[in-house]
Design a protein around this motif. Structure first.
Motif, PDB file in Angstrom:
ATOM      1  N   GLU A 106       0.862  -1.177   0.000  1.00  0.00           N
ATOM      2  CA  GLU A 106       0.000   0.000   0.000  1.00  0.00           C
ATOM      3  C   GLU A 106       0.897   1.224   0.000  1.00  0.00           C
ATOM      4  O   GLU A 106       1.807   1.328   0.823  1.00  0.00           O
ATOM      5  N   THR A 107       0.634   2.130  -0.920  1.00  0.00           N
ATOM      6  CA  THR A 107       1.484   3.304  -1.095  1.00  0.00           C
ATOM      7  C   THR A 107       0.685   4.566  -0.830  1.00  0.00           C
ATOM      8  O   THR A 107      -0.456   4.685  -1.271  1.00  0.00           O
ATOM      9  N   ARG A 108       1.296   5.480  -0.103  1.00  0.00           N
ATOM     10  CA  ARG A 108       0.656   6.775   0.076  1.00  0.00           C
ATOM     11  C   ARG A 108       1.694   7.878   0.060  1.00  0.00           C
ATOM     12  O   ARG A 108       2.839   7.681   0.466  1.00  0.00           O
ATOM     13  N   TRP A 109       1.257   9.022  -0.455  1.00  0.00           N
ATOM     14  CA  TRP A 109       2.111  10.193  -0.542  1.00  0.00           C
ATOM     15  C   TRP A 109       1.631  11.224   0.460  1.00  0.00           C
ATOM     16  O   TRP A 109       0.439  11.487   0.572  1.00  0.00           O
ATOM     17  N   LEU A 110       2.583  11.805   1.165  1.00  0.00           N
ATOM     18  CA  LEU A 110       2.310  12.943   2.032  1.00  0.00           C
ATOM     19  C   LEU A 110       3.317  14.044   1.713  1.00  0.00           C
ATOM     20  O   LEU A 110       4.522  13.768   1.621  1.00  0.00           O
ATOM     21  N   PRO A 111       2.852  15.276   1.565  1.00  0.00           N
ATOM     22  CA  PRO A 111       3.802  16.381   1.484  1.00  0.00           C
ATOM     23  C   PRO A 111       4.588  16.449   2.794  1.00  0.00           C
ATOM     24  O   PRO A 111       4.054  16.091   3.860  1.00  0.00           O
ATOM     25  N   PRO A 112       5.835  16.891   2.758  1.00  0.00           N
ATOM     26  CA  PRO A 112       6.663  16.873   3.966  1.00  0.00           C
ATOM     27  C   PRO A 112       6.074  17.611   5.166  1.00  0.00           C
ATOM     28  O   PRO A 112       6.270  17.178   6.299  1.00  0.00           O
ATOM     29  N   LEU A 113       5.362  18.694   4.918  1.00  0.00           N
ATOM     30  CA  LEU A 113       4.788  19.443   6.039  1.00  0.00           C
ATOM     31  C   LEU A 113       3.622  18.713   6.692  1.00  0.00           C
ATOM     32  O   LEU A 113       3.211  19.068   7.792  1.00  0.00           O
ATOM     33  N   GLU A 114       3.094  17.675   6.042  1.00  0.00           N
ATOM     34  CA  GLU A 114       1.994  16.890   6.601  1.00  0.00           C
ATOM     35  C   GLU A 114       2.453  15.557   7.179  1.00  0.00           C
ATOM     36  O   GLU A 114       1.699  14.876   7.865  1.00  0.00           O
ATOM     37  N   ALA A 115       3.677  15.157   6.876  1.00  0.00           N
ATOM     38  CA  ALA A 115       4.207  13.867   7.345  1.00  0.00           C
ATOM     39  C   ALA A 115       4.945  14.060   8.664  1.00  0.00           C
ATOM     40  O   ALA A 115       5.509  15.122   8.931  1.00  0.00           O
ATOM     41  N   GLY A 116       4.929  13.011   9.472  1.00  0.00           N
ATOM     42  CA  GLY A 116       5.610  13.099  10.757  1.00  0.00           C
ATOM     43  C   GLY A 116       6.050  11.738  11.259  1.00  0.00           C
ATOM     44  O   GLY A 116       5.962  10.728  10.550  1.00  0.00           O
ATOM     45  N   PRO A 117       6.516  11.698  12.492  1.00  0.00           N
ATOM     46  CA  PRO A 117       7.059  10.458  13.058  1.00  0.00           C
ATOM     47  C   PRO A 117       6.102   9.275  13.017  1.00  0.00           C
ATOM     48  O   PRO A 117       6.528   8.154  12.739  1.00  0.00           O
ATOM     49  N   ASP A 118       4.826   9.498  13.271  1.00  0.00           N
ATOM     50  CA  ASP A 118       3.875   8.373  13.263  1.00  0.00           C
ATOM     51  C   ASP A 118       3.760   7.758  11.872  1.00  0.00           C
ATOM     52  O   ASP A 118       3.620   6.535  11.737  1.00  0.00           O
ATOM     53  N   ASP A 119       3.835   8.595  10.846  1.00  0.00           N
ATOM     54  CA  ASP A 119       3.793   8.077   9.473  1.00  0.00           C
ATOM     55  C   ASP A 119       5.018   7.222   9.192  1.00  0.00           C
ATOM     56  O   ASP A 119       4.925   6.169   8.564  1.00  0.00           O
ATOM     57  N   VAL A 120       6.173   7.655   9.656  1.00  0.00           N
ATOM     58  CA  VAL A 120       7.404   6.889   9.462  1.00  0.00           C
ATOM     59  C   VAL A 120       7.335   5.572  10.227  1.00  0.00           C
ATOM     60  O   VAL A 120       7.731   4.529   9.716  1.00  0.00           O
ATOM     61  N   ARG A 121       6.806   5.610  11.429  1.00  0.00           N
ATOM     62  CA  ARG A 121       6.692   4.388  12.243  1.00  0.00           C
ATOM     63  C   ARG A 121       5.862   3.318  11.538  1.00  0.00           C
ATOM     64  O   ARG A 121       6.133   2.133  11.672  1.00  0.00           O
ATOM     65  N   ARG A 122       4.831   3.739  10.801  1.00  0.00           N
ATOM     66  CA  ARG A 122       3.958   2.788  10.100  1.00  0.00           C
ATOM     67  C   ARG A 122       4.570   2.275   8.798  1.00  0.00           C
ATOM     68  O   ARG A 122       4.071   1.322   8.220  1.00  0.00           O
ATOM     69  N   ALA A 123       5.637   2.907   8.342  1.00  0.00           N
ATOM     70  CA  ALA A 123       6.200   2.589   7.023  1.00  0.00           C
ATOM     71  C   ALA A 123       7.171   1.406   7.084  1.00  0.00           C
ATOM     72  O   ALA A 123       7.954   1.270   8.015  1.00  0.00           O
ATOM     73  N   ASP A 124       7.089   0.580   6.042  1.00  0.00           N
ATOM     74  CA  ASP A 124       8.066  -0.495   5.840  1.00  0.00           C
ATOM     75  C   ASP A 124       9.152  -0.054   4.861  1.00  0.00           C
ATOM     76  O   ASP A 124      10.168  -0.725   4.721  1.00  0.00           O
ATOM     77  N   GLY A 125       8.911   1.047   4.174  1.00  0.00           N
ATOM     78  CA  GLY A 125       9.858   1.634   3.243  1.00  0.00           C
ATOM     79  C   GLY A 125       9.448   3.070   2.985  1.00  0.00           C
ATOM     80  O   GLY A 125       8.286   3.434   3.206  1.00  0.00           O
ATOM     81  N   ILE A 126      10.404   3.884   2.535  1.00  0.00           N
ATOM     82  CA  ILE A 126      10.107   5.298   2.316  1.00  0.00           C
ATOM     83  C   ILE A 126      10.835   5.798   1.072  1.00  0.00           C
ATOM     84  O   ILE A 126      11.974   5.385   0.801  1.00  0.00           O
ATOM     85  N   VAL A 127      10.146   6.640   0.326  1.00  0.00           N
ATOM     86  CA  VAL A 127      10.755   7.359  -0.794  1.00  0.00           C
ATOM     87  C   VAL A 127      10.695   8.829  -0.437  1.00  0.00           C
ATOM     88  O   VAL A 127       9.634   9.349  -0.083  1.00  0.00           O
ATOM     89  N   LEU A 128      11.838   9.479  -0.531  1.00  0.00           N
ATOM     90  CA  LEU A 128      11.936  10.905  -0.252  1.00  0.00           C
ATOM     91  C   LEU A 128      12.162  11.652  -1.555  1.00  0.00           C
ATOM     92  O   LEU A 128      12.999  11.242  -2.366  1.00  0.00           O
ATOM     93  N   GLY A 129      11.436  12.735  -1.742  1.00  0.00           N
ATOM     94  CA  GLY A 129      11.607  13.543  -2.935  1.00  0.00           C
ATOM     95  C   GLY A 129      11.723  15.004  -2.557  1.00  0.00           C
ATOM     96  O   GLY A 129      10.993  15.495  -1.699  1.00  0.00           O
ATOM     97  N   THR A 130      12.661  15.695  -3.184  1.00  0.00           N
ATOM     98  CA  THR A 130      12.856  17.103  -2.869  1.00  0.00           C
ATOM     99  C   THR A 130      13.353  17.878  -4.073  1.00  0.00           C
ATOM    100  O   THR A 130      13.938  17.308  -4.993  1.00  0.00           O
ATOM    101  N   THR A 131      13.097  19.149  -4.022  1.00  0.00           N
ATOM    102  CA  THR A 131      13.723  20.071  -4.954  1.00  0.00           C
ATOM    103  C   THR A 131      15.048  20.505  -4.349  1.00  0.00           C
ATOM    104  O   THR A 131      15.268  20.372  -3.144  1.00  0.00           O
ATOM    105  N   GLU A 132      15.915  21.011  -5.209  1.00  0.00           N
ATOM    106  CA  GLU A 132      17.153  21.641  -4.748  1.00  0.00           C
ATOM    107  C   GLU A 132      16.835  23.112  -4.531  1.00  0.00           C
ATOM    108  O   GLU A 132      16.365  23.789  -5.435  1.00  0.00           O
ATOM    109  N   ASN A 133      17.041  23.581  -3.317  1.00  0.00           N
ATOM    110  CA  ASN A 133      16.775  24.979  -2.992  1.00  0.00           C
ATOM    111  C   ASN A 133      18.039  25.591  -2.408  1.00  0.00           C
ATOM    112  O   ASN A 133      18.458  25.191  -1.320  1.00  0.00           O
ATOM    113  N   LEU A 134      18.631  26.524  -3.133  1.00  0.00           N
ATOM    114  CA  LEU A 134      19.853  27.184  -2.677  1.00  0.00           C
ATOM    115  C   LEU A 134      20.925  26.165  -2.305  1.00  0.00           C
ATOM    116  O   LEU A 134      21.614  26.299  -1.294  1.00  0.00           O
ATOM    117  N   GLY A 135      21.041  25.130  -3.111  1.00  0.00           N
ATOM    118  CA  GLY A 135      22.063  24.107  -2.880  1.00  0.00           C
ATOM    119  C   GLY A 135      21.749  23.162  -1.744  1.00  0.00           C
ATOM    120  O   GLY A 135      22.646  22.464  -1.247  1.00  0.00           O
TER     121      GLY A 135
END
Length: 155
Positions: free
Chosen positions: A37-66
């Motif tokens: 089961e896959t779900r996306w959360l914007p970083p400002l909406e994700a937190g420790p409880d979401d990570v605790r429930r995860a068996d794997g994680i994909v992180l995505g980001t823009t480059e901002n000022l290096g």
């Protein structure tokens, strides 16, 4: 067996970065993936409880000022210590949308992931320079590979 949980925490402030999130989701939800089961959360909406429930994680980001986006940095600021001990070894994958070279962003993320002891299961995907439609395909492959690894019990 309960479905494995894949969490995508990705900053998508523009139509093109939203295409990248959608591509990761499309790959992770491929018809051949049975038990993830896959779900996306914007970083400002994700937190420790979401990570605790995860068996794997994909992180995505823009480059901002290096560096990574402020939103993803905020996610780590709120989540790092609460999950540090219990989520060691968490399989993860990363993509960076870098208008320049992405080096600072990559270094910062590698440092944080090393501290968390999360396990990069594939090379960091660096979508560098001017926009290319191939970034979408690469992100879809990243999502598929991550979900397939979870589905097969490799991660």
């Amino acid at each position: 067996m309960p479905a494995r949980q894949l969490l995508i925490v990705a900053h998508a402030p523009s139509p093109n970065t939203r295409k990248l999130v959608d591509a990761v989701l499309r790959g992770a939800r491929h018809e051949d993936i049975d038990n993830v089961e896959t779900r996306w959360l914007p970083p400002l909406e994700a937190g420790p409880d979401d990570v605790r429930r995860a068996d794997g994680i994909v992180l995505g980001t823009t480059e901002n000022l290096g560096y990574m986006s402020g939103a993803l940095k905020d996610f780590f600021d709120r989540s790092y210590y609460p999950v540090l001990e219990e989520k060691q070894g968490l399989p993860c994958a990363v993509y960076i949308r870098a208008g320049h070279d992405g080096t600072g962003t990559r270094r910062a993320l590698e440092s944080i992931l090393t501290g968390l002891r999360w396990r990069l299961v594939q090379d960091i995907l660096l979508c560098r320079g001017d926009w290319q439609d191939s970034f979408v395909e690469q992100c879809e492959e990243l999502g598929l590979a991550m979900a397939a690894g979870l589905d097969a019990g490799i991660y």
